[in-house]
Design a protein around this motif. Structure first.
Motif, PDB file in Angstrom:
ATOM      1  N   LEU A  30     -45.953 -26.692 101.993  1.00  0.00           N
ATOM      2  CA  LEU A  30     -46.946 -26.655 100.917  1.00  0.00           C
ATOM      3  C   LEU A  30     -46.298 -26.879  99.559  1.00  0.00           C
ATOM      4  O   LEU A  30     -46.775 -27.695  98.759  1.00  0.00           O
ATOM      5  CB  LEU A  30     -47.694 -25.319 100.936  1.00  0.00           C
ATOM      6  N   VAL A  31     -45.218 -26.181  99.293  1.00  0.00           N
ATOM      7  CA  VAL A  31     -44.545 -26.337  97.999  1.00  0.00           C
ATOM      8  C   VAL A  31     -44.020 -27.766  97.846  1.00  0.00           C
ATOM      9  O   VAL A  31     -44.202 -28.395  96.799  1.00  0.00           O
ATOM     10  CB  VAL A  31     -43.424 -25.292  97.827  1.00  0.00           C
ATOM     11  N   ALA A  32     -43.403 -28.293  98.886  1.00  0.00           N
ATOM     12  CA  ALA A  32     -42.873 -29.661  98.822  1.00  0.00           C
ATOM     13  C   ALA A  32     -43.984 -30.675  98.570  1.00  0.00           C
ATOM     14  O   ALA A  32     -43.831 -31.587  97.747  1.00  0.00           O
ATOM     15  CB  ALA A  32     -42.126 -30.001 100.102  1.00  0.00           C
ATOM     16  N   CYS A  33     -45.105 -30.509  99.244  1.00  0.00           N
ATOM     17  CA  CYS A  33     -46.227 -31.442  99.065  1.00  0.00           C
ATOM     18  C   CYS A  33     -46.876 -31.293  97.696  1.00  0.00           C
ATOM     19  O   CYS A  33     -47.332 -32.281  97.116  1.00  0.00           O
ATOM     20  CB  CYS A  33     -47.264 -31.240 100.164  1.00  0.00           C
ATOM     21  N   ALA A  34     -46.929 -30.086  97.180  1.00  0.00           N
ATOM     22  CA  ALA A  34     -47.514 -29.868  95.852  1.00  0.00           C
ATOM     23  C   ALA A  34     -46.612 -30.446  94.762  1.00  0.00           C
ATOM     24  O   ALA A  34     -47.103 -30.989  93.769  1.00  0.00           O
ATOM     25  CB  ALA A  34     -47.749 -28.376  95.612  1.00  0.00           C
ATOM     26  N   PHE A  96     -53.382 -21.584 103.500  1.00  0.00           N
ATOM     27  CA  PHE A  96     -54.303 -22.549 104.097  1.00  0.00           C
ATOM     28  C   PHE A  96     -55.205 -23.187 103.040  1.00  0.00           C
ATOM     29  O   PHE A  96     -55.369 -24.411 103.001  1.00  0.00           O
ATOM     30  CB  PHE A  96     -55.144 -21.896 105.196  1.00  0.00           C
ATOM     31  N   VAL A  97     -55.804 -22.364 102.200  1.00  0.00           N
ATOM     32  CA  VAL A  97     -56.709 -22.884 101.168  1.00  0.00           C
ATOM     33  C   VAL A  97     -55.953 -23.836 100.239  1.00  0.00           C
ATOM     34  O   VAL A  97     -56.434 -24.934  99.924  1.00  0.00           O
ATOM     35  CB  VAL A  97     -57.366 -21.726 100.387  1.00  0.00           C
ATOM     36  N   LEU A  98     -54.777 -23.430  99.813  1.00  0.00           N
ATOM     37  CA  LEU A  98     -53.988 -24.293  98.930  1.00  0.00           C
ATOM     38  C   LEU A  98     -53.550 -25.579  99.628  1.00  0.00           C
ATOM     39  O   LEU A  98     -53.535 -26.642  99.008  1.00  0.00           O
ATOM     40  CB  LEU A  98     -52.783 -23.539  98.379  1.00  0.00           C
ATOM     41  N   ALA A  99     -53.201 -25.497 100.901  1.00  0.00           N
ATOM     42  CA  ALA A  99     -52.823 -26.704 101.648  1.00  0.00           C
ATOM     43  C   ALA A  99     -54.006 -27.666 101.718  1.00  0.00           C
ATOM     44  O   ALA A  99     -53.838 -28.888 101.533  1.00  0.00           O
ATOM     45  CB  ALA A  99     -52.349 -26.335 103.051  1.00  0.00           C
ATOM     46  N   ALA A 100     -55.194 -27.133 101.965  1.00  0.00           N
ATOM     47  CA  ALA A 100     -56.381 -27.984 102.012  1.00  0.00           C
ATOM     48  C   ALA A 100     -56.669 -28.595 100.645  1.00  0.00           C
ATOM     49  O   ALA A 100     -57.005 -29.783 100.539  1.00  0.00           O
ATOM     50  CB  ALA A 100     -57.577 -27.170 102.508  1.00  0.00           C
ATOM     51  N   VAL A 101     -56.523 -27.813  99.581  1.00  0.00           N
ATOM     52  CA  VAL A 101     -56.774 -28.315  98.226  1.00  0.00           C
ATOM     53  C   VAL A 101     -55.749 -29.380  97.839  1.00  0.00           C
ATOM     54  O   VAL A 101     -56.109 -30.434  97.290  1.00  0.00           O
ATOM     55  CB  VAL A 101     -56.781 -27.151  97.206  1.00  0.00           C
ATOM     56  N   VAL A 102     -54.483 -29.133  98.125  1.00  0.00           N
ATOM     57  CA  VAL A 102     -53.434 -30.114  97.792  1.00  0.00           C
ATOM     58  C   VAL A 102     -53.676 -31.407  98.565  1.00  0.00           C
ATOM     59  O   VAL A 102     -53.597 -32.511  98.001  1.00  0.00           O
ATOM     60  CB  VAL A 102     -52.026 -29.526  98.084  1.00  0.00           C
ATOM     61  N   TRP A 103     -54.001 -31.294  99.838  1.00  0.00           N
ATOM     62  CA  TRP A 103     -54.281 -32.486 100.653  1.00  0.00           C
ATOM     63  C   TRP A 103     -55.493 -33.241 100.105  1.00  0.00           C
ATOM     64  O   TRP A 103     -55.447 -34.456  99.926  1.00  0.00           O
ATOM     65  CB  TRP A 103     -54.510 -32.077 102.104  1.00  0.00           C
TER      66      TRP A 103
END
Length: 171
Positions: A30-34, A96-103
């Motif tokens: 998540l951090v890497a993708c953000a 999970f919520v942040l992963a969905a938002v970043v995606w």
């Protein structure tokens, strides 16, 4: 909700390994993708799927742990471990919520800039800064909580089950 025994042994002992691996892995992803849109481009849908698998693994593991708690002698260490275990789910929901938002934000930006060369779906800087900050906080919180739970679980399981000196009859 899930298995409580696996091959005659408490399932919690097996399932906890999934949580110990998946939560830090999801946090790192998540951090890497953000932070880096190029990483998000490579991860794609795998980021929210990984976060969903992680999210599902926590209540399954907690359920097996609650069953195990009812089948062991209760003491302060077991109660502390159980209490800490109950605190992981909110952190994993946040991942999970942040992963969905970043995606979602990456996909939206990628579609908006589909014709522009070299943009790779860069999200607006203020939104990305907020996403990075929230991702780092959620990732750190989840990883610290996993560590605290694991440490308390190890203490509960092993606190009087071994001798640091080893068997007295070695020689």
């Amino acid at each position: 909700m899930g298995p409580v025994l696996v091959n005659g042994l408490p399932a919690h002992v097996l399932l906890v390994h999934f949580v110990v691996v998946l939560v830090p892995l999801t946090a790192l992803a998540l951090v890497a993708c953000a932070v880096w849109p190029g990483v998000m481009a490579r991860f794609g849908l795998a980021l929210p799927v990984l976060a969903l698998v992680t999210l599902v693994s926590v209540p399954v593991t907690t359920h097996a742990g609650e069953w195990l708690e009812r089948h062991v002698t209760s003491d302060a260490l077991v109660r502390r471990h159980t209490s800490l275990g109950d605190g992981l789910l909110p952190w994993v929901v946040a991942l999970f919520v942040l992963a969905a938002v970043v995606w979602w934000a990456y996909r939206r930006a990628a579609r908006a800039t589909a014709g522009a060369a070299g943009t790779r779906g860069a999200v607006a800087l203020p939104l990305r800064a907020v996403a990075v900050l929230l991702a780092v906080v959620a990732a750190a919180g989840a990883c610290v909580q996993v560590y605290r739970i694991g440490d308390s679980g190890a203490k509960a399981a092993w606190h009087d089950a071994f001798s640091a000196a080893g068997p007295a009859d070695r020689g």
